[in-house]
Design a protein around this motif. Structure first.
Motif, short mmCIF file in Angstrom:
data_model
loop_
_atom_site.label_atom_id
_atom_site.label_comp_id
_atom_site.label_asym_id
_atom_site.label_seq_id
_atom_site.Cartn_x
_atom_site.Cartn_y
_atom_site.Cartn_z
N UNK A 1 0.80 -1.14 -0.04
CA UNK A 1 0.22 -0.05 -0.12
C UNK A 1 0.78 1.24 0.05
N UNK A 2 0.26 2.41 -0.29
CA UNK A 2 0.77 3.68 -0.22
C UNK A 2 1.64 4.09 1.10
N UNK A 3 0.56 3.67 2.09
CA UNK A 3 1.32 3.73 3.59
C UNK A 3 2.69 2.99 3.76
N UNK B 1 3.68 8.08 -3.46
CA UNK B 1 3.38 7.21 -2.03
C UNK B 1 1.98 6.74 -2.05
N UNK B 2 1.55 6.54 -3.19
CA UNK B 2 -0.10 6.05 -3.24
C UNK B 2 -0.06 4.64 -3.44
N UNK B 3 -1.21 4.27 -3.66
CA UNK B 3 -1.52 2.59 -3.96
C UNK B 3 -1.03 2.47 -5.23
N UNK B 4 -1.55 3.53 -6.12
CA UNK B 4 -1.03 3.16 -7.37
C UNK B 4 0.27 3.19 -7.80
N UNK B 5 1.24 3.86 -7.01
CA UNK B 5 2.51 3.89 -7.15
C UNK B 5 3.40 2.83 -6.69
N UNK B 6 3.13 2.06 -6.01
CA UNK B 6 3.57 0.93 -5.14
C UNK B 6 3.36 -0.45 -6.19
N UNK B 7 2.27 -0.06 -7.09
CA UNK B 7 1.78 -1.20 -7.94
C UNK B 7 2.34 -0.99 -9.31
N UNK B 8 2.99 0.12 -9.64
CA UNK B 8 3.54 0.57 -10.80
C UNK B 8 4.50 -0.56 -11.50
#
Length: 489
Positions: free
Chosen positions: A357-359, A383-390
């Protein structure tokens, strides 16, 4: 089934023939760890010393640079509170607490709901920390403004105060909070306590006591009540509970001052005595950190503001990555490996290798470096949920190799990027942007504020709130900032 005497003694852990331990001898063993402490000179009466400092403080007595940094601390806090106001964490907390709130006494930044001051302090405190983008006192890693500003702004909406009195209370609260943190850091933090949550109640209690005009004796009680309410463990980092800690610290300090104002008593030495706060939750106590220069040297003048929305120990690495990316025109797909020499605290605090997760990404040096190379930034979007899954970030994350290296300071990083063609690029950072040595400018803070408010407040409203923050000492009613910052105001 019966048990004979030998079995009974064995079950009790007593060996036959062993010397009998008397109650007095057992007590002597229990007291052994404290003997050295008892030989030491008694600590100074720091609870009373701080209470007198709080009581005697005045806006006119604050140095110009301290006033300026107080305004910057407040502006930065308002910005991050607005930015975090619609995070899922805040939505959940608002929904959970709304049925139990008292009268609608105070506002929430970026939202329409109003709560009683205790819950409003908590919720604004949570919102201001959820992005991990708030101010940092680097000597202790305390995030000072969250507990203090959240408490006094809620109180100021119920009982109006001038901007000057508000700023004085803010500075006093931050000073008390950080000096108490200096007494026990780093041992207290190393033991697992979240120091913002444990020292925050002191700052909030001090600031509210100042606003309420409490006597020295009442302020002593408020500090004692704050000492009984430490909150927060480092195990919470990467979860919603991390932001719970400064929110709860704000409410706890406010609670303490209100009780003390009615004569609710406490020990008058709650911070310093052997069974008091400092000696109970830390193996280190340096009382000079409270007494030396109190009222002339201000910790609040050392406050810093984050350009990157994550754990402070990762900032040097993000700074280095962005410099290499932009300065050397390095593309993520050109990178074979990224080797980092870091301080132990980096892996201890931000060693999550596979954040989901972003957190969690806010506490992953692997993600922070990878996303900085991929996107050239370290803001909340990184540091969003989107970024950690990129997929691009995931691919580069596996190539980041941090190594704990003796002699590397927490503020430093040594980075070597090896490219696929065999070339290497080196960057050493002594002080990242946002540090005391390389502070964010007023223009950079304003830009950060506007970016955080974007999508939550219209641009014109965001500008109005920012202007009010900048002119805090001139306001007749500091609560105007809170009312201007609600959604639809």
């Amino acid at each position: 089934m019966t048990m004979n005497r030998r079995s009974l003694l064995g079950a009790a852990g007593l060996a036959l023939g062993a010397p009998v331990v008397t109650v007095a001898q057992a007590a002597e063993v229990a007291q052994a760890p404290h003997k050295e402490a008892l030989k030491a000179p008694p600590p100074p009466p720091v609870t009373k010393i701080l209470a007198e400092f709080i009581h005697d403080s005045s806006y006119d007595g604050l140095p110009d640079n301290v006033r300026r940094e107080g305004v910057r601390s407040f502006l930065n806090w308002v910005g991050v509170a607005i930015g975090g106001s619609h995070h899922e964490t805040v939505d959940i907390a608002v929904s959970a607490l709304q049925p139990f709130s008292g009268p609608p006494q105070a506002s929430l930044f970026g939202r329409t709901e109003r709560f009683d001051i205790m819950n409003a302090a908590f919720l604004n405190g949570v919102a201001s920390h959820i992005f991990d983008f708030d101010d940092t006192h680097l000597k202790t890693i305390i995030h000072p403004a969250g507990p203090v500003a959240s408490a006094i702004l809620a109180h100021a909406e119920m009982k109006p105060v001038s901007g000057k009195d508000f700023l004085d209370a803010l500075v006093v609260g931050i000073e008390v909070e950080c000096r108490i943190g200096n007494v026990v850091y780093p041992n207290h933090y190393d033991a697992g306590w979240h120091i913002t949550g444990t020292c925050g109640p002191f700052g909030a209690a001090a600031a509210v006591s100042k606003l309420m005009g409490l006597s020295v004796e009442q302020t002593i009680y408020a500090l004692g009540l704050a000492a009984s309410q430490p909150v927060g463990l480092r195990e919470s980092f990467g979860s919603m509970t991390k932001s719970f800690n400064p929110g709860r610290a704000a409410a706890n300090g406010l609670f303490a001052a209100i009780l003390a104002s009615k004569g609710f008593t406490s020990s008058e030495k709650m911070i310093e005595v052997r069974r008091g706060w400092a000696q109970t939750i830390s193996t280190k106590q340096d009382w000079s950190q409270i007494t030396e220069g109190l009222g002339t040297r201000y910790e609040s003048a050392l406050n810093t503001y984050k350009p990157f929305a994550c754990g402070i120990v990762m900032h040097p690495a993000i700074d280095a990555a962005i410099q290499i990316r932009d300065g050397e025109h390095v593309k993520p797909e050109d990178i074979k490996s990224v080797d980092l020499k870091v301080h132990p605290l980096v892996l201890e605090s931000t060693g999550k290798t596979a954040p989901k997760t972003g957190l969690e990404g806010k506490f992953s040096i692997y993600h922070a470096v990878a996303v900085a190379f991929v996107e050239g930034a370290g803001g909340e979007k990184q540091f969003s949920d989107r970024a950690v899954k990129d997929p691009r970030v995931l691919a580069l994350r596996a190539k980041v190799n941090p190594v704990v290296t003796p002699g590397v300071d927490p503020a430093q990083v040594d980075m070597v990027v090896t490219l696929n063609d065999g070339r290497t690029i080196h960057r050493h950072i002594d002080h990242a942007i946002g540090s005391v040595e390389k502070p964010m400018t007023d223009a950079q803070l304003d830009a950060k504020f506007r970016d955080l408010a974007d999508g939550i407040l219209p641009a014109a409203q965001a500008t109005r709130v920012l202007t009010l923050c900048r002119s805090l000492p001139d306001l007749k009613d500091a609560g105007e900032v809170a009312r201007a910052g609600v959604q639809g105001a």
